[in-house]
Write a protein that holds these residues in place. Structure first.
Motif, PDB file in Angstrom:
ATOM      1  N   UNK A   1       0.962  -1.254   0.120  1.00  0.00           N
ATOM      2  CA  UNK A   1       0.170  -0.209   0.086  1.00  0.00           C
ATOM      3  C   UNK A   1       0.944   1.252  -0.200  1.00  0.00           C
ATOM      4  N   UNK A   2       1.980   0.925   0.918  1.00  0.00           N
ATOM      5  CA  UNK A   2       2.798   2.061   0.973  1.00  0.00           C
ATOM      6  C   UNK A   2       3.483   2.763  -0.652  1.00  0.00           C
ATOM      7  N   UNK A   3       3.936   1.430  -1.754  1.00  0.00           N
ATOM      8  CA  UNK A   3       4.374   1.598  -2.803  1.00  0.00           C
ATOM      9  C   UNK A   3       3.835   2.177  -3.270  1.00  0.00           C
ATOM     10  N   UNK A   4       2.789   2.060  -3.995  1.00  0.00           N
ATOM     11  CA  UNK A   4       1.268   2.148  -4.397  1.00  0.00           C
ATOM     12  C   UNK A   4       0.999   3.904  -4.283  1.00  0.00           C
ATOM     13  N   UNK A   5       0.361   4.462  -3.020  1.00  0.00           N
ATOM     14  CA  UNK A   5       1.095   5.486  -2.539  1.00  0.00           C
ATOM     15  C   UNK A   5       1.653   6.568  -2.922  1.00  0.00           C
ATOM     16  N   UNK A   6       2.675   5.842  -2.879  1.00  0.00           N
ATOM     17  CA  UNK A   6       4.166   6.908  -3.113  1.00  0.00           C
ATOM     18  C   UNK A   6       4.069   6.648  -4.588  1.00  0.00           C
ATOM     19  N   UNK A   7       3.592   6.190  -5.438  1.00  0.00           N
ATOM     20  CA  UNK A   7       3.318   6.862  -7.023  1.00  0.00           C
ATOM     21  C   UNK A   7       4.599   5.448  -7.608  1.00  0.00           C
ATOM     22  N   UNK A   8       4.402   4.383  -7.020  1.00  0.00           N
ATOM     23  CA  UNK A   8       5.905   2.988  -7.741  1.00  0.00           C
ATOM     24  C   UNK A   8       4.765   2.935  -8.887  1.00  0.00           C
ATOM     25  N   UNK A   9       5.456   2.543 -10.127  1.00  0.00           N
ATOM     26  CA  UNK A   9       4.442   2.031 -10.987  1.00  0.00           C
ATOM     27  C   UNK A   9       4.330   0.400 -11.004  1.00  0.00           C
ATOM     28  N   UNK A  10       2.981  -0.186 -11.441  1.00  0.00           N
ATOM     29  CA  UNK A  10       2.714  -1.013 -10.895  1.00  0.00           C
ATOM     30  C   UNK A  10       3.422  -2.882 -10.625  1.00  0.00           C
ATOM     31  N   UNK A  11       4.686  -2.710 -11.956  1.00  0.00           N
ATOM     32  CA  UNK A  11       5.339  -3.667 -11.955  1.00  0.00           C
ATOM     33  C   UNK A  11       6.301  -3.164 -11.127  1.00  0.00           C
ATOM     34  N   UNK A  12       7.109  -2.365 -10.561  1.00  0.00           N
ATOM     35  CA  UNK A  12       7.941  -1.821  -9.319  1.00  0.00           C
ATOM     36  C   UNK A  12       7.399  -2.650  -8.340  1.00  0.00           C
TER      37      UNK A  12
ATOM     38  N   UNK B   1      16.216 -10.685 -12.973  1.00  0.00           N
ATOM     39  CA  UNK B   1      17.262 -10.009 -13.566  1.00  0.00           C
ATOM     40  C   UNK B   1      16.552 -10.471 -15.175  1.00  0.00           C
ATOM     41  N   UNK B   2      16.503 -11.726 -14.957  1.00  0.00           N
ATOM     42  CA  UNK B   2      15.972 -11.932 -16.522  1.00  0.00           C
ATOM     43  C   UNK B   2      14.721 -12.094 -17.640  1.00  0.00           C
ATOM     44  N   UNK B   3      13.859 -12.800 -16.504  1.00  0.00           N
ATOM     45  CA  UNK B   3      12.587 -13.269 -16.678  1.00  0.00           C
ATOM     46  C   UNK B   3      11.286 -12.096 -16.120  1.00  0.00           C
ATOM     47  N   UNK B   4      12.145 -10.993 -15.854  1.00  0.00           N
ATOM     48  CA  UNK B   4      10.855  -9.914 -15.936  1.00  0.00           C
ATOM     49  C   UNK B   4       9.744  -9.315 -16.769  1.00  0.00           C
ATOM     50  N   UNK B   5      10.010 -10.056 -17.977  1.00  0.00           N
ATOM     51  CA  UNK B   5       8.835  -9.935 -18.775  1.00  0.00           C
ATOM     52  C   UNK B   5       7.290 -10.998 -18.394  1.00  0.00           C
ATOM     53  N   UNK B   6       8.049 -12.421 -18.283  1.00  0.00           N
ATOM     54  CA  UNK B   6       7.530 -13.140 -17.904  1.00  0.00           C
ATOM     55  C   UNK B   6       6.615 -12.582 -16.506  1.00  0.00           C
ATOM     56  N   UNK B   7       7.373 -12.562 -15.385  1.00  0.00           N
ATOM     57  CA  UNK B   7       5.904 -11.943 -14.300  1.00  0.00           C
ATOM     58  C   UNK B   7       6.329 -10.568 -13.980  1.00  0.00           C
TER      59      UNK B   7
END
Length: 187
Positions: free
Chosen positions: A79-90, A144-150
């Motif tokens: 919830x804090x990460x969302x509130x700080x405006x982090x992108x959904x993937x982050x 590191x390598x499967x970021x797109x998959x996840x």
């Protein structure tokens, strides 16, 4: 994680995340705890009464408390990460890493009810270190390598420090509570 369903926020984890979590949690439970050696004073303890339950109410409540605390720690971070405006993937990557590390922290905290985590870390359990290393490699590979998959965004050093902080904080709080709860665990 159930928080998006409870709050109406978008769902953060997909089936691949759940499958990955199962790849870590199941081996930990089956390999690490089975490889755990008995504690030194096991033969000097009173035997459990034949009529006693395998799962005491204290043990069940302790398990629920651990789950609630782990959920609360990861949920607050989410919830804090969302509130700080982090992108959904982050947010997804940060929450996922925190959840994996919190689960590994729970494993460390549950190796013994009678000994501290620090004391239990001195015990020889190669399965713990192997499974933790494999979990770390798999998690690193996913980041590191499967970021797109996840569908993970990049994590920075401060993000990883927060995720580790969540796990360490959870272990510390549970260690403090374990001292108060110890009598109930076997009663």
């Amino acid at each position: 994680m159930h928080l998006p369903l409870l709050t109406g926020l978008s769902i953060i984890f997909s089936p691949i995340h759940i499958a990955f979590l199962e790849m870590i949690i199941d081996p930990v439970c089956s390999l690490v705890f089975e490889a755990e050696k008995e504690e030194k004073d096991i033969m000097s303890r009173r035997p459990r009464a034949v009529t006693s339950h395998l799962f005491t109410s204290g043990l069940v409540l302790w398990s629920l408390l651990q789950g609630v605390l782990a959920f609360a720690a990861v949920a607050v971070l989410y919830l804090l990460a969302l509130r700080r405006g982090m992108p959904a993937e982050d947010v997804r990557a940060l929450t996922f890493v925190s959840l994996v590390l919190a689960n590994l922290g729970l494993v460390l905290g549950n190796r013994s009810f009678d000994s501290s985590v620090r004391g239990a870390l001195r015990w020889d359990n190669h399965a713990l270190w192997r499974v933790s290393a494999v979990a770390g490699v798999l998690l690193g590979t996913a980041l590191a390598w499967a970021r797109d998959l996840f569908r993970f965004g990049p994590l920075h050093a401060d993000d990883l420090a927060v995720a580790f902080g969540i796990a360490v904080g959870l272990v510390v709080v549970l260690e403090i509570l374990k001292g108060f709860w110890r009598g109930w665990l076997t009663a």
